[in-house]
Design a protein around this motif. Structure first.
Motif, mmCIF file in Angstrom:
data_model
loop_
_atom_site.group_PDB
_atom_site.id
_atom_site.type_symbol
_atom_site.label_atom_id
_atom_site.label_comp_id
_atom_site.label_asym_id
_atom_site.label_seq_id
_atom_site.Cartn_x
_atom_site.Cartn_y
_atom_site.Cartn_z
ATOM 1 N N TYR A 256 0.837 -1.209 0.000
ATOM 2 C CA TYR A 256 0.000 0.000 0.000
ATOM 3 C C TYR A 256 0.868 1.255 0.000
ATOM 4 O O TYR A 256 0.596 2.214 -0.735
ATOM 5 C CB TYR A 256 -0.925 -0.014 1.209
ATOM 6 N N LEU A 280 -3.941 0.696 -8.293
ATOM 7 C CA LEU A 280 -4.678 -0.326 -7.550
ATOM 8 C C LEU A 280 -6.054 -0.555 -8.164
ATOM 9 O O LEU A 280 -6.739 0.391 -8.536
ATOM 10 C CB LEU A 280 -4.831 0.092 -6.080
ATOM 11 N N GLY A 281 -6.444 -1.803 -8.234
ATOM 12 C CA GLY A 281 -7.771 -2.139 -8.707
ATOM 13 C C GLY A 281 -8.767 -2.188 -7.563
ATOM 14 O O GLY A 281 -8.396 -2.350 -6.403
ATOM 15 N N GLY A 282 -10.042 -2.021 -7.873
ATOM 16 C CA GLY A 282 -11.086 -2.099 -6.861
ATOM 17 C C GLY A 282 -11.183 -0.856 -6.014
ATOM 18 O O GLY A 282 -10.438 0.114 -6.189
ATOM 19 N N ASP A 283 -12.122 -0.874 -5.076
ATOM 20 C CA ASP A 283 -12.363 0.254 -4.188
ATOM 21 C C ASP A 283 -11.943 -0.098 -2.767
ATOM 22 O O ASP A 283 -11.803 -1.271 -2.408
ATOM 23 C CB ASP A 283 -13.851 0.632 -4.194
ATOM 24 N N THR A 298 -7.746 -7.267 -0.567
ATOM 25 C CA THR A 298 -8.693 -7.211 -1.683
ATOM 26 C C THR A 298 -8.190 -6.320 -2.817
ATOM 27 O O THR A 298 -8.752 -6.351 -3.914
ATOM 28 C CB THR A 298 -10.057 -6.680 -1.205
ATOM 29 N N ARG A 299 -7.123 -5.546 -2.562
ATOM 30 C CA ARG A 299 -6.576 -4.674 -3.605
ATOM 31 C C ARG A 299 -5.092 -4.963 -3.849
ATOM 32 O O ARG A 299 -4.448 -4.249 -4.605
ATOM 33 C CB ARG A 299 -6.746 -3.213 -3.195
ATOM 34 N N CYS A 300 -4.574 -5.991 -3.209
ATOM 35 C CA CYS A 300 -3.129 -6.238 -3.227
ATOM 36 C C CYS A 300 -2.761 -7.296 -4.271
ATOM 37 O O CYS A 300 -3.411 -8.346 -4.360
ATOM 38 C CB CYS A 300 -2.663 -6.693 -1.840
ATOM 39 N N ASN A 358 -4.317 -5.502 -9.060
ATOM 40 C CA ASN A 358 -5.617 -5.658 -8.407
ATOM 41 C C ASN A 358 -5.530 -6.815 -7.441
ATOM 42 O O ASN A 358 -4.453 -7.312 -7.136
ATOM 43 C CB ASN A 358 -6.720 -5.870 -9.458
ATOM 44 N N GLY A 359 -6.675 -7.256 -6.951
ATOM 45 C CA GLY A 359 -6.681 -8.304 -5.956
ATOM 46 C C GLY A 359 -6.248 -9.660 -6.465
ATOM 47 O O GLY A 359 -5.978 -10.564 -5.704
#
Length: 363
Positions: A256, A280-283, A298-300, A358-359
């Motif tokens: 992060y 990064l993908g997603g929220d 969930t974003r890693c 993304n995740g």
């Protein structure tokens, strides 16, 4: 997170949950917004601790807790070794005199119906022991001069000032009681870039002049690096990486932190072309529904099955513990790995590829 000097302010297991209820007459708690969910740090005397992270990660909630504007759900805040979370009345009032706050928005943090002299001098009305009544006007004029404003502005109103001047008024108000700690909650985010530099330089000068300790909260890592001795990176209510400024900026080990650094503007054109962008993908997950295990999984792009099962501890990763050096700082990641996102200045050289993550892994 250990302070570099004698700790003056410490947070241990700091938690703030806001209950979610359903019903009108008979309210039933159905969940909670976990704004701050277990934060530990220590602030040394004369030190600046920068807290950075995306909007909604809990930075401002931490600021309000430190200033006793809100009560924590759990955990403790110690000022000079005394737990202030259980104080009330005169005891709490005395502590508040030593921990002041500079707010984010200079347009809404000043009362438009009060003159500058009344705004800066208002703390003396609440703490009359800080200044004799006949001496308050002189002290207000001195404070305006200290922050770079004309002392004759005492009879003007906030609407007659620019944004940068208003923030200087807010800083003067924070200094009125001669506090030992100032919590600055994104004090330059609402200002123009040129004015930001002036306010940051002012805060640095005042720290030396008044022997202040700062908790400096921001989402811009370049600003935090300019003023901070140590940096704590927050994500979804918790600190995920912390260390001295050079350790975080030049040797980040948490994914992060690396993603945040890749978004920092780089003034050098050569380095800007060669740096690696991490998108990064997603929220960001909702603070009402925190993911199991690692909150960032969930974003890693490094997420594995272990990340969903185990909560990573904020500690020096085992892979770096023996070798020491700048990578041996606290990082809450099962698969911590040093990654230089922005390369050092180097004439020429190939352009670094852009990485989309993304995740599920690299895109």
């Amino acid at each position: 997170m250990t302070a570099t000097g004698e700790p003056i302010l410490e947070a241990e297991g700091l938690v703030k949950h806001y209950p979610l209820t359903r019903g009108v007459l008979f309210k039933k708690e159905i969940g909670a917004v976990r704004a701050v969910d277990g934060v530990d740090f220590a602030l040394g005397r004369g030190e600046t601790l920068g807290i950075v992270g995306e909007s909604g990660c809990g930075k401002s909630t931490v600021a309000r807790l430190l200033c006793s504007l809100e009560r924590p759900t759990a955990g403790s805040i110690r000022f000079k070794g005394e737990d202030i979370t259980r104080l009330s009345g005169r005891a709490l009032k005395a502590v508040r005199r030593n921990i002041q706050m500079v707010f984010q928005d200079p347009y809404t943090s000043l009362n438009p119906r009060m003159t500058v002299g009344d705004i800066v001098g208002e703390p003396y009305e609440i703490h009359p022991e800080a200044a004799p009544r006949g001496d308050r006007r002189r002290r207000v004029r001195e404070l305006l001069d200290v922050v770079g404003l004309d002392p004759d502005y005492v009879n003007r109103y906030p609407h007659q000032f620019s944004g940068g001047q208003r923030q200087r008024i807010g800083i003067a108000r924070g200094l009125a009681l001669r506090p030992e700690v100032i919590v600055a909650d994104e004090p330059v985010s609402a200002l123009d870039v040129s004015v930001q530099a002036q306010v940051i330089n002012l805060l640095a000068r005042l720290q030396t002049e008044f022997d202040l300790s700062y908790v400096f909260i921001a989402h811009d890592l370049s600003i935090v690096r300019h003023i901070s001795d140590r940096v704590a990176v927050m994500y979804l209510g918790r600190i995920v990486e912390t260390g001295r400024d050079a350790e975080i900026y030049d040797h980040p080990t948490h994914p992060y932190t690396q993603a945040l650094l890749s978004a920092v503007p780089v003034p050098d054109p050569g380095a800007r072309e060669r740096r690696e962008r991490i998108i990064l993908g997603g929220d960001v997950p909702s603070p009402t529904d925190i993911p199991s295990g690692c909150r960032f999984r969930t974003r890693c792009w490094k997420a594995r099955e272990r990340c969903a099962r185990e909560v990573p501890a904020l500690a020096v990763p085992e892979v770096f513990a023996k070798g020491g050096g700048p990578t041996a700082h606290d990082s809450a990641c099962h698969f911590a790995e040093e990654r230089r996102v922005v390369p050092p200045e180097d004439p020429g050289g190939p352009e670094a590829p852009q990485a989309t993550v993304n995740g599920n892994g690299p895109g």
